[in-house]
Enzyme design. Structure first.
Site, PDB file in Angstrom:
ATOM      1  N   PRO A  11       0.823  -1.217   0.000  1.00  0.00           N
ATOM      2  CA  PRO A  11       0.000   0.000   0.000  1.00  0.00           C
ATOM      3  C   PRO A  11       0.855   1.265   0.000  1.00  0.00           C
ATOM      4  CG  PRO A  11      -0.204  -1.172   2.096  1.00  0.00           C
ATOM      5  CD  PRO A  11       0.678  -1.992   1.225  1.00  0.00           C
ATOM      6  N   GLU A  12       0.458   2.229  -0.790  1.00  0.00           N
ATOM      7  CA  GLU A  12       1.144   3.514  -0.811  1.00  0.00           C
ATOM      8  C   GLU A  12       0.343   4.502   0.044  1.00  0.00           C
ATOM      9  OE1 GLU A  12       3.674   4.968  -3.187  1.00  0.00           O
ATOM     10  OE2 GLU A  12       3.994   3.312  -4.575  1.00  0.00           O
TER      11      GLU A  12
END
Ligand SMILES: [Zn+2]
Length: 285
Positions: free
Chosen positions: A2-3
């Site tokens: 996840p960013e």
């Protein structure tokens, strides 16, 4: 992995379930994730009120009434689910259906009001820490972080200051967490494309107006992704209560050979500091 926008989406999904609520019951179903859970973890958080749910870079930070910060990193596959449960009138408690992957439900919080928040992490690269709230700046991962990309401190003028004299390619410089917090490979590629900047250019060689453009592009790609994620929160809540992962349409990232959305020429790929950079050699100069 996840960013930042995904983590922010998770934060926004968790906030209504956790902010202002007490952790009535906490359970961990194994001693560790990537790292061991903090000592006496369950005792230290049981009964605590979550006064605010925040985010720093790619970390979730739950501020607890006990004076601790509950820090969560999602790792590669960490995700939260929220279940509203049904009140069983006979026993006077909320009853929750099992999730879709109970084997990897490693941490469960039953919040006041009946909401159950479950952390599921199949690969266990995620981790959880407690740190004194008053000393959050000394948490190792936060100590030398640059500003948030959607904060006022992050600007062309700021980039000018931190890029001064740097001979590293601007793409690599953008990934440096001292420069800006939480920007990963995907959004660095997208921001450089949007700003029309050649990713190989030396960071220190970029002039003021181009740095303004770059700072603006970074903010825009992040804000748009957060917005896209935000629109999925209600869908998730209706479907299975899962928060965190959604698909974006990217302009250049992972698009090698596809036509550039600006000029139609094929998107190129190169490797910088061991990471793939996707870019348009016609528009990015
Ligand atoms: Zn192009």
């Amino acid at each position: 992995m996840p960013e930042l926008p995904e983590v922010e989406t998770v934060r926004r999904g968790l906030a209504p379930a956790m902010e202002g609520k007490r952790i009535e019951r906490a359970e961990i179903r194994r001693p560790d994730l990537r790292f061991p859970f903090p000592e006496n973890f369950v005792q230290r958080i049981t009964g605590a009120r979550v006064t605010a749910m925040r985010r720093r870079a790619k970390y979730l930070v739950g501020e607890l009434s006990t004076g601790d910060a509950l820090i969560v990193h999602l790792g590669m596959t960490g995700r939260f689910t929220i279940s509203h449960g049904k009140k069983d009138r006979k026993i006077g408690e909320f009853v929750h259906e099992a999730g879709d992957d109970p084997k990897h439900d490693h941490m469960v919080f039953d919040m006041s009001g009946g909401v159950r928040v479950t952390f599921n992490d199949a690969r266990r690269f995620g981790f959880v820490e407690l740190w004194p709230l008053a000393e959050l700046d000394t948490y190792p991962a936060f100590a030398e972080l640059g500003p948030e990309p959607i904060s006022n401190q992050f600007s062309g003028a700021f980039l000018k200051e931190v890029f001064a004299g740097k001979k590293t390619p601007v793409k690599s410089a953008l990934l440096d967490q001292h420069v800006v917090a939480g920007i990963g490979n995907i959004y660095a590629c997208e921001a450089l494309f949007r700003a029309g900047i050649d990713p190989r250019k030396h960071a220190g060689a970029l002039r003021g107006p181009r740095l303004e453009k770059l700072a603006h592009a970074v903010r825009e790609v992040i804000e748009e992704a957060i917005e896209a994620g935000g629109s999925t929160i209600s869908d998730f809540a209706h479907a299975n209560g899962e928060l965190g992962y959604f698909q974006h349409r990217f302009c250049v990232y992972d698009k090698e050979g596809d036509p550039c959305p600006k000029c139609g020429k094929p998107i190129k790929r190169l490797v910088q500091s061991g990471r793939s950079t996707f870019w348009c050699s016609h528009d990015q100069t």
